[in-house]
Design a protein around this motif. Sequence first.
Motif, short mmCIF file in Angstrom:
data_model
loop_
_atom_site.label_atom_id
_atom_site.label_comp_id
_atom_site.label_asym_id
_atom_site.label_seq_id
_atom_site.Cartn_x
_atom_site.Cartn_y
_atom_site.Cartn_z
N ALA A 99 0.81 -1.22 0.00
CA ALA A 99 0.00 0.00 0.00
C ALA A 99 0.84 1.28 0.00
O ALA A 99 0.34 2.35 -0.35
N GLU A 100 2.11 1.17 0.40
CA GLU A 100 3.04 2.31 0.39
C GLU A 100 2.51 3.48 1.22
O GLU A 100 2.57 4.64 0.80
N GLY A 147 -4.28 5.09 -7.34
CA GLY A 147 -3.02 5.79 -7.20
C GLY A 147 -2.44 6.32 -8.51
O GLY A 147 -3.13 6.44 -9.52
N ASP A 148 -1.15 6.63 -8.47
CA ASP A 148 -0.48 7.20 -9.62
C ASP A 148 -0.13 6.11 -10.64
O ASP A 148 -0.41 4.93 -10.42
N ARG A 149 0.49 6.51 -11.73
CA ARG A 149 0.76 5.57 -12.83
C ARG A 149 1.63 4.40 -12.38
O ARG A 149 1.37 3.24 -12.75
N ALA A 150 2.63 4.68 -11.58
CA ALA A 150 3.53 3.61 -11.13
C ALA A 150 2.79 2.61 -10.25
O ALA A 150 2.98 1.40 -10.38
N PHE A 151 1.92 3.12 -9.37
CA PHE A 151 1.18 2.22 -8.49
C PHE A 151 0.15 1.43 -9.30
O PHE A 151 -0.08 0.26 -9.04
N GLN A 152 -0.49 2.06 -10.29
CA GLN A 152 -1.44 1.36 -11.14
C GLN A 152 -0.76 0.19 -11.85
O GLN A 152 -1.33 -0.90 -11.96
N LYS A 153 0.46 0.41 -12.34
CA LYS A 153 1.19 -0.65 -13.02
C LYS A 153 1.45 -1.82 -12.08
O LYS A 153 1.31 -2.99 -12.46
N LYS A 154 1.80 -1.49 -10.83
CA LYS A 154 2.04 -2.54 -9.84
C LYS A 154 0.76 -3.32 -9.56
O LYS A 154 0.79 -4.54 -9.42
N CYS A 155 -0.37 -2.60 -9.52
CA CYS A 155 -1.66 -3.25 -9.29
C CYS A 155 -2.00 -4.20 -10.42
O CYS A 155 -2.45 -5.33 -10.19
#
Length: 259
Positions: free
Chosen positions: A151-152, A194-202
């Motif tokens: 979740a950061e 979240g942001d683009r980086a978090f979306q990619k992780k999701c």
Amino acid sequence: MSSSEEIKPLCKTSVSNEVVVRFDNVTKTYNLYKNDRGRFLGIFNYNKKGAFLGSVDANKSLSFEIKKGEAVAFLGCNGAGKSTALKMVTGVTHPTSGIVDVKGRVSALLELTAGFDMQLTGRENISLRGQILGLKRSDIKEMEPSIIEFAELGLYIDQPMRTYSSGMKARLGFAFAVAIEPEILVVDEALSVGDRAFQKKCIERIREIMTDENVTVLFVTHASSSAKEFCSRGIVLDQGTKVFDGGIDEATAYYESNF
């Protein structure tokens, strides 16, 4: 889920004969009222003249079976009844008539922040959600570090959730949902966290779960391309009823030509 992402195709090589989701002639009816007072009085079958506006069937006589390991796309326009059907799978709502039978632990990536207590901290909400799902305290404790890391949220994990932004709440909800090793995963393609980086992780985490042969996937989408990428079967809904159920290529072709 962006079509611009380079994603390896998903394909499940086997599907069990065990039925894990069954809808038998399911109808879900919502009563509509002019205001909250009318809705409250409706609980006691008392309605002041003009307060009751009418009833709407979000799902009507809906029947289907889904086997363990299947990846099934639910296609349909807004208001087709996709989300209502899947809320009944998750137990958020219940049918007005008919039978919904679900076997296995369900994780839903639909309403990520539903069920949180805003007065509790993020860490306390992890424990609360785990207990609601019937998890052992030892299992919750074991899952907790990975949820917090995903979740950061940093030091915010021990702050009351009323202090969180909507994005922070969604990130914690997502992190919990993907940490419980679901047997049935319900995914909304419109999910944006979240942001683009978090979306990619999701997206990467969802893909990892979806490739598990033992996980059954129910995927809500408007996009034929996403349905073909993730699923082998499609169920098309229109105004609460099932109008097509078959292979994903045939289902998307039907959807595209009729809607």
